[in-house]
Design an enzyme around this catalytic site. Structure first.
Site, short mmCIF file in Angstrom:
data_model
loop_
_atom_site.label_atom_id
_atom_site.label_comp_id
_atom_site.label_asym_id
_atom_site.label_seq_id
_atom_site.Cartn_x
_atom_site.Cartn_y
_atom_site.Cartn_z
N ASP A 103 -6.56 23.22 -7.68
CA ASP A 103 -6.82 22.08 -8.16
C ASP A 103 -6.19 22.89 -9.86
O ASP A 103 -6.52 23.35 -10.31
CB ASP A 103 -8.43 21.53 -8.92
CG ASP A 103 -8.36 20.63 -9.58
OD1 ASP A 103 -7.60 20.74 -10.80
OD2 ASP A 103 -9.81 20.29 -9.84
N ARG A 139 0.32 -1.69 0.24
CA ARG A 139 0.38 0.30 0.12
C ARG A 139 0.78 1.31 0.11
O ARG A 139 0.32 2.37 -0.93
CB ARG A 139 -0.69 0.39 1.34
CG ARG A 139 -2.14 0.57 1.00
CD ARG A 139 -3.30 0.85 1.98
NE ARG A 139 -3.46 -0.16 2.74
CZ ARG A 139 -2.85 -0.41 4.62
NH1 ARG A 139 -1.68 0.29 4.84
NH2 ARG A 139 -3.79 -1.96 4.53
C1 LIG Z 1 -11.53 15.37 -14.10
C2 LIG Z 1 -11.20 16.60 -12.82
C3 LIG Z 1 -10.97 16.08 -12.13
C4 LIG Z 1 -11.08 14.52 -10.93
O1 LIG Z 1 -10.85 13.51 -11.73
P1 LIG Z 1 -10.85 11.85 -11.93
O2 LIG Z 1 -9.97 11.34 -12.60
O3 LIG Z 1 -12.02 11.96 -13.02
O4 LIG Z 1 -11.13 11.34 -10.27
C5 LIG Z 1 -10.54 17.52 -10.46
N1 LIG Z 1 -10.31 18.24 -10.97
C6 LIG Z 1 -10.88 18.42 -12.73
C7 LIG Z 1 -10.78 20.12 -12.89
C8 LIG Z 1 -11.03 17.26 -13.69
O5 LIG Z 1 -11.49 18.16 -14.24
#
Ligand SMILES: *Cc1c(COP(=O)(O)O)cnc(C)c1O
Length: 411
Positions: free
Chosen positions: A201, A75
């Site tokens: 993000d 893990r």
């Molecule tokens: C797609 C996306 C996510 C989530 O990613 P996944 O791998 O699909 O869970 C998070 N933030 C943004 C801006 C995204 O476009």
């Protein structure tokens, strides 16, 4: 373990990745390729493991105190995952380390759980990715953590929203549906002045176009599913942490049992090596398509951070070194049926979630129903495009036929 291949000393056949002066494109190639991980092979191998065997009880106990980048239990990863994490850390000057997650959403939620506790308030950008918003309204709320949504264009005015319980400020710049660019330095400064943690993000820009750790952000989140993997065949997320937040991130990640398969880490690392050249083409083609769309009478507005019509464009110019392949446009009038006629007939654009792969995608989106802190007003329905690696002129021809179908239904 004594004498195992991982005990080999660096023998010069691996690539040294510890030169902070190297430029980003060089680090994309050399990152994570330590000699003890590659054993002289260009790509670190896929090391599959659950159980790790120790020579003795004493060795087993000793290892427990220092598991980072050491074989301990499956893990906690193997050189395959460590290599990818190390390469990602190398793209963010000022970062302490990176951990990997089975999806981008898992990366977002673990990062939030790492910094928040019951009684805390989270400031969340109103343009955030929908599952990020949803997590605030269910799991965080149920655990006594309050979320207040804020205007993506708030900038330094975010200071007025920071209260005694505010613990963290979450950014997504630009928003991945509506593309408002945030004033990251101003928000980081306001947060630091009040002892708040900042998370972003950074999936759209990636560290290549916005190295957020150098701007003082504490936790940088990527949906690696998108541009890191780049081929629409692996789900993966990552969180890169500052030194101050690294212990909390590790503790939450381990407590929640987050890990990724070595096969997926291998594919993501393979994608990472070409991310810069892919992004350059995504950028060039997306700009060409966006500028063409801007000139079409059926299009009211194009929401692309590199175009002046995009909210926050001046901030993009100031802070970013590039734009990726994802943007939206707003049709001039028309309804959902007219928009659907446009999208359904497209030959080269797939209809599907996610983005960041080599292929172009188109989806309808209706941001009005998602927002709470700001009102979404537009001249018509919105279409989000991901511009892939096809010839941009072929994509434009496909869209031209789509706009003709839209016009026919709209009247
Ligand atoms: C797609 C996306 C996510 C989530 O990613 P996944 O791998 O699909 O869970 C998070 N933030 C943004 C801006 C995204 O476009």
């Amino acid at each position: 373990m004594g004498g195992g291949p991982l005990d080999a000393e660096g023998d010069g056949r691996g690539v040294s990745d510890d030169r902070p002066g190297d430029r980003t494109d060089t680090r994309l190639v050399t990152g994570g390729r330590r000699a003890e991980w590659t054993q002289g092979i260009v790509n670190p191998a896929v090391w599959r493991a659950s159980t790790i065997l120790y020579d003795s009880v004493a060795e087993m106990r000793a290892r427990h105190h220092d598991t980072h980048e050491k074989l301990y239990y499956g893990r906690r990863g193997t050189p395959t995952q460590w290599s990818l994490a190390d390469a990602l850390t190398g793209l963010e000057p000022g970062a302490e380390g990176t951990l990997l997650y089975p999806s981008g959403v898992a990366a977002v939620t673990t990062a939030l759980l790492a910094v928040l506790k019951p009684g805390d308030e989270l400031l969340m950008v109103d343009s955030a990715y929908e599952p990020t918003r949803a997590f605030c309204g269910n799991i965080l709320k149920r655990n006594g953590i309050r979320t207040t949504f804020y205007d993506p264009l708030a900038g330094a005015a975010i200071a007025d929203m920071i209260g005694p319980d505010t613990r963290a400020i979450f950014m997504e710049s630009p928003g991945s549906l509506t593309f408002e660019v945030q004033d990251v330095p101003a928000i980081v400064a306001a947060a630091k002045a009040r002892g708040c943690v900042t998370l972003i993000d950074n999936t759209w820009a990636t560290p290549l176009y916005l190295p957020v750790m150098a701007m003082g952000v504490d936790l940088s989140i990527l949906a690696c599913t998108k541009y890191v993997v780049g081929h629409s065949d692996v789900m993966m997320g990552s969180v890169t942490a500052s030194a101050a937040l690294w212990p909390a991130l590790r503790a939450a990640t381990h407590a929640l049992g987050q890990c990724v398969s070595p096969d997926d880490a291998y594919l993501a690392a393979r994608g990472l090596r070409t991310m810069s050249v892919r992004l350059a083409r995504h950028q060039e083609s997306a700009l060409k398509v966006a500028r063409w769309l801007e000139a079409q009478p059926e299009v009211a507005r194009v929401l692309h951070p590199a175009l002046p019509s995009c909210p926050g464009h001046a901030l993009w110019q100031r802070d970013f070194s590039g734009a990726s392949g994802l943007f939206s446009f707003i049709l001039d009038g028309g309804d959902d049926a007219a928009r659907t006629a446009l999208i359904d007939g497209l030959r080269l654009f797939g209809i599907g979630f996610s983005w960041g792969g080599f292929e172009s995608l188109a989806i309808p989106s209706d941001p009005a129903s998602i927002r709470t802190a700001t009102r979404w007003q537009a001249e018509g329905p919105l279409v989000r495009l991901h511009i892939g690696l096809e010839d941009a002129d072929d994509l434009i021809a496909d869209l031209a036929e789509g706009l003709a179908r839209f016009r026919a239904v709209r009247g």
